[in-house]
Scaffold this active site. Structure first.
Site, PDB file in Angstrom:
ATOM      1  N   GLU A   1       0.879  -1.181   0.000  1.00 43.01           N
ATOM      2  CA  GLU A   1       0.000   0.000   0.000  1.00 43.01           C
ATOM      3  C   GLU A   1       0.915   1.228   0.000  1.00 43.01           C
ATOM      4  O   GLU A   1       1.298   1.736   1.051  1.00 43.01           O
ATOM      5  CB  GLU A   1      -0.931   0.011   1.201  1.00 43.01           C
ATOM      6  CG  GLU A   1      -2.006   1.077   1.051  1.00 43.01           C
ATOM      7  CD  GLU A   1      -2.927   1.183   2.261  1.00 43.01           C
ATOM      8  OE1 GLU A   1      -4.023   1.752   2.111  1.00 43.01           O
ATOM      9  OE2 GLU A   1      -2.556   0.722   3.346  1.00 43.01           O
TER      10      GLU A   1
ATOM     11  N   ASP B   1     -16.381  -1.121  10.128  1.00 50.06           N
ATOM     12  CA  ASP B   1     -16.299  -0.870  11.569  1.00 50.06           C
ATOM     13  C   ASP B   1     -17.290   0.182  12.046  1.00 50.06           C
ATOM     14  O   ASP B   1     -17.327   0.504  13.241  1.00 50.06           O
ATOM     15  CB  ASP B   1     -14.870  -0.462  11.957  1.00 50.06           C
ATOM     16  CG  ASP B   1     -14.400   0.810  11.265  1.00 50.06           C
ATOM     17  OD1 ASP B   1     -15.141   1.356  10.425  1.00 50.06           O
ATOM     18  OD2 ASP B   1     -13.269   1.251  11.559  1.00 50.06           O
TER      19      ASP B   1
ATOM     20  N   ASP C   1      -7.884  -3.281   7.619  1.00 48.33           N
ATOM     21  CA  ASP C   1      -6.916  -2.171   7.592  1.00 48.33           C
ATOM     22  C   ASP C   1      -6.354  -1.980   9.002  1.00 48.33           C
ATOM     23  O   ASP C   1      -6.022  -0.874   9.427  1.00 48.33           O
ATOM     24  CB  ASP C   1      -7.555  -0.874   7.083  1.00 48.33           C
ATOM     25  CG  ASP C   1      -6.523   0.159   6.611  1.00 48.33           C
ATOM     26  OD1 ASP C   1      -5.329  -0.183   6.524  1.00 48.33           O
ATOM     27  OD2 ASP C   1      -6.918   1.311   6.363  1.00 48.33           O
TER      28      ASP C   1
END
Length: 387
Positions: free
Chosen positions: A137, A256, A282
């Site tokens: 990433e 979330d 993540d």
């Protein structure tokens, strides 16, 4: 040693088996049958009445947990992370990097590669979870949608830089996030795809027209949909409009209730459906830890009340995949089987790891979860052993 697992149902990654009987020999699945077809054989019996068995979870986007970051790339760090993840039902993950100085990234990638190789050789006997690949990433991300990635370390797509990272990782890079609007993005996407790396579009302010060439070059997924993406506009759909309307594109989501509101989770679910939606965390080092300051790659993150923040911007999450499953079912009303698919079969299909994760099949390691109708994790099982 033989173990036998029974439950009300099994989601094996493809279909539902009612009243399953799963026989495990030496940590691997020896047989799968229904109680209508076979009697329960001799062996250590583990019964889960009222529950559904499914494949252990596969997180394709996680930076760390339990106080450690994957970029530490030490046996101690990854063992601590793995000990935490295995208890939350995770059977596999992609160690996910963040933008850092190239030399530091190369050192981390090489360290991760050696640990992945060691785990694949069967040198690790602990009940723990090890990464099966790497997700890059950064650094080929948009300045406009960089999130917490350091702006001075972002780079335009460069094949030679990618090749240095790929070589340092000894070929274990399996996924790379790329901003489509950057000059050279399509060329890098085609190059990486030819090497077996899946390209995920994200951290991007791209228009729809700028997104399409990278998809044509081989991109297969989208990184944490909605987050660090150009907002949807009715005249310029942008990268988000493309992600939500392309039936052939997988799409990650952080479920979330902080990164993405429940209403948008429902929109994403309706758009991507059971075959293309992927739940991720993540997660960063603070997952499983009390509030305080933790590291994400090379920079500090403050965590309070479930939010991980750096310089006023969300910096990863403290989510775990078992909680993501429960949230997803609560937010959407989807079935447990659909939820399990988003944490197993879909990420495995997207990354090309379907032979190693995301399903329950004869010959595979007996990495399982037992969940209730609300998606709550009741028991994690690793190599046929109760965690």
């Amino acid at each position: 040693m033989r173990s036998v697992f029974t439950a009300d149902r099994l989601w094996d990654g493809r279909k539902v088996v009612e009243s399953p009987v799963i026989v495990v020999e030496d940590g691997r699945i020896a047989s799968i049958a229904s109680r209508k077809e076979a009697a329960i054989p001799a062996g250590e019996l583990h019964a889960f009445p009222g529950l559904t068995l499914g494949p252990a979870f596969f997180d394709v986007h996680i930076h760390g947990s339990a106080g450690h970051d994957v970029m530490e790339a030490t046996p101690e760090a990854l063992l601590t992370i793995g000990n935490f993840l295995v208890k939350r039902g995770v059977g596999a993950y992609l160690a996910t990097t963040v933008t850092a100085p190239i030399d530091a990234t190369l050192r981390s990638l090489n360290g991760l590669a050696k640990l992945i190789e060691k785990a694949q050789e069967g040198a690790q006997e602990q009940i723990t979870t090890w990464p099966i690949g790497i997700h890059l990433e950064g650094p080929f991300l948009s300045h406009a949608k960089r999130g917490v990635h350091p702006p001075d370390l972002l780079l335009a797509p460069q094949i030679d830089v990618f090749d240095r990272m790929f070589e340092a990782a000894e070929g274990h890079v399996r996924l790379m996030t790329l901003a489509p609007e950057l000059p050279g993005a399509a060329e890098l996407a085609a190059h990486a795809t030819a090497k077996g790396v899946r390209v995920s579009v994200g951290h991007s302010n791209a228009t729809a027209a700028e997104t399409d060439p990278v998809l044509a070059a081989g991109a297969t997924s989208a990184t944490h949909t909605f987050n660090a993406m150009r907002p949807l506009d009715h005249r310029e759909p942008g990268i988000l409009g493309v992600v939500l309307t392309r039936d052939d594109l997988f799409a990650e989501l952080i479920c979330d209730g902080i990164h993405t509101a429940p209403e948008l989770v429902r929109l994403w679910w309706k758009a991507k459906g059971a075959e293309r939606a992927i739940l991720i965390t993540d997660g960063m080092a603070a997952a499983g830890m009390p509030d305080g300051q933790y590291m994400l790659g090379g920079f500090p993150v403050q965590v309070a009340n479930g939010k991980a923040m750096a310089n006023g911007v969300l910096a990863g999450s403290v989510l775990t995949l078992d909680r993501a499953l429960k949230n997803f079912i609560e937010f959407t009303g989807a079935t447990v089987e659909n939820g399990l698919r988003l944490l197993g079969a879909n990420p495995a299909a997207m990354t090309g790891f379907s032979d190693r994760a995301g399903s329950v099949a004869v010959g595979q390691p007996a990495n399982l979860v037992a969940v209730d109708a609300a998606g709550r994790l009741v028991q994690a099982i690793h190599a046929g052993r109760i965690v």
